[in-house]
Design an enzyme around this catalytic site. Structure first.
Site, short mmCIF file in Angstrom:
data_model
loop_
_atom_site.label_atom_id
_atom_site.label_comp_id
_atom_site.label_asym_id
_atom_site.label_seq_id
_atom_site.Cartn_x
_atom_site.Cartn_y
_atom_site.Cartn_z
N ALA A 41 0.87 -1.19 0.00
CA ALA A 41 0.00 0.00 0.00
C ALA A 41 0.90 1.24 0.00
O ALA A 41 0.77 2.13 0.84
CB ALA A 41 -0.97 -0.01 1.18
N LEU A 42 1.80 1.26 -0.95
CA LEU A 42 2.89 2.24 -0.94
C LEU A 42 2.39 3.66 -1.19
O LEU A 42 1.51 3.89 -2.02
CB LEU A 42 3.93 1.86 -2.01
CG LEU A 42 4.54 0.47 -1.84
CD1 LEU A 42 5.60 0.22 -2.93
CD2 LEU A 42 5.16 0.27 -0.46
N HIS A 46 6.92 5.78 1.67
CA HIS A 46 7.67 4.58 1.29
C HIS A 46 8.63 4.90 0.13
O HIS A 46 9.77 4.44 0.11
CB HIS A 46 6.72 3.47 0.82
CG HIS A 46 5.77 2.98 1.86
ND1 HIS A 46 4.40 3.15 1.74
CD2 HIS A 46 5.96 2.33 3.02
CE1 HIS A 46 3.79 2.61 2.78
NE2 HIS A 46 4.72 2.12 3.57
N LYS A 159 8.47 8.08 11.00
CA LYS A 159 7.02 8.06 11.25
C LYS A 159 6.68 7.05 12.35
O LYS A 159 5.85 7.29 13.21
CB LYS A 159 6.31 7.72 9.93
CG LYS A 159 4.99 7.02 10.03
CD LYS A 159 3.88 7.99 10.29
CE LYS A 159 2.51 7.37 10.19
NZ LYS A 159 2.36 5.99 10.51
#
Ligand code: AMP
Length: 288
Positions: A41-42, A46, A159
């Site tokens: 789910a880039l 990322h 993050k």
């Protein structure tokens, strides 16, 4: 005319033997290898990790593995976003060399019975307090990925700040000769930290979500201006709750050890927050 994405050209490795052949070939040519571990789910966060890896290594391998061991039974493992085609296209676009995409059965074959039990930063009383299963699952899968790929370095995002500290300690403690490289959080224009889980937010929730970062910045400014820690964090918590979040924690910790601090003088300090908006749990952090 609709624009069609380029077909994925990146090499996809699904078995340990294919992956080891790939890494052996790179090593045989004397190339350096970087690993970027992800759950897919880039998003742009990322991809920033991938770009950093590409700048510093000859070959970049991105792992995509939604790790069941880091989800509790009541969490979102089955609904976690899976966007394989878009991920492969984005990584092809960046000229990533390979995707390491093991199945759950490849990672955890029948009879798999070993789990890491991290201490130190994994017991700081932050994420671990609300997701007690989490860092054991993360460390076990990251240790496996580092041993499988044996990269020169691996990139992780700030993050997930506690995770970055936990993985760094784990690699050091287990003498895994991979350097762990951290990257600052990539944000949306309105300050919201990019996250695969942002996709869960309704339009109203998405509008409220940047409050997390705004309050972190406000707390950091207040602390630097000499406000007391307790009053600043109480006020920040109230503000986050006022837009509909349920706050798990908003804390100031030592940026390296994650130990509790009483004043900024005990720092360098990091502010860390986790809060739920509806069914979506978001985390964020900033340095002070
Ligand atoms: P995930 O796929 O969410 O497990 O994340 C894979 C890696 O990307 C982890 O090292 C995360 O810390 C990192 N990451 C996720 N979101 C961001 C972001 N907004 N900025 C920088 N790194 C991120």
């Amino acid at each position: 005319m609709t624009r069609r994405s380029k077909p994925a050209t990146v090499q996809v490795l699904r078995t340990l033997s294919a992956m080891r052949t790939w890494t052996a070939r790179a090593r045989g040519k004397g190339e350096t290898v970087a690993l970027v571990p992800t759950m897919g789910a880039l998003h742009a966060g990322h991809l920033a990790l991938v770009r950093l890896a590409k700048r510093r290594a000859d070959r970049v391998i991105v792992s995509i593995f939604v790790n069941p061991a880091q989800f509790a039974p009541n969490e979102d493992f089955s609904s976690y976003p899976r966007t394989w085609d878009a991920d492969a296209a984005a990584l092809s676009e960046l000229s990533v060399d390979a995707i390491w995409a093991p199945s759950v059965a490849t990672m955890y074959p029948d009879g798999f019975a070993t789990k890491l039990v991290p201490g130190g930063p994994a017991l700081a009383g932050l994420e671990d307090k609300f997701r007690p299963h989490f860092f054991g699952g993360v460390c076990t899968v990251v240790a496996k990925l580092l041993l499988q790929v044996a990269p020169d370095f691996a990139t992780f995002g700030e993050k997930d700040y506690q995770q970055l500290k936990v993985v760094t300690a784990m690699a050091r403690d287990l003498d895994i000769p991979t350097k762990i490289v951290g990257l600052p959080t990539v944000r949306e224009k309105d300050g919201l930290a990019m996250s695969s889980r942002n996709a869960y937010l309704s339009a109203n929730e998405r509008a409220a979500a940047p409050t997390l970062h705004r309050v972190l910045k406000q707390c950091a400014a207040g602390l630097k201006a000499g406000q007391s820690l307790a009053a600043t964090l109480d006020e920040g918590t109230a503000q986050i709750e006022s837009v509909g979040f349920a706050v798990d924690y908003l804390e100031a910790r030592h940026a390296e050890t994650l130990a509790k601090i009483a004043t900024l003088a005990d720092g360098p300090a990091r502010l860390l927050v986790a809060a739920k908006l509806g069914r979506t749990r978001l985390i964020d952090n900033i340095g002070v």
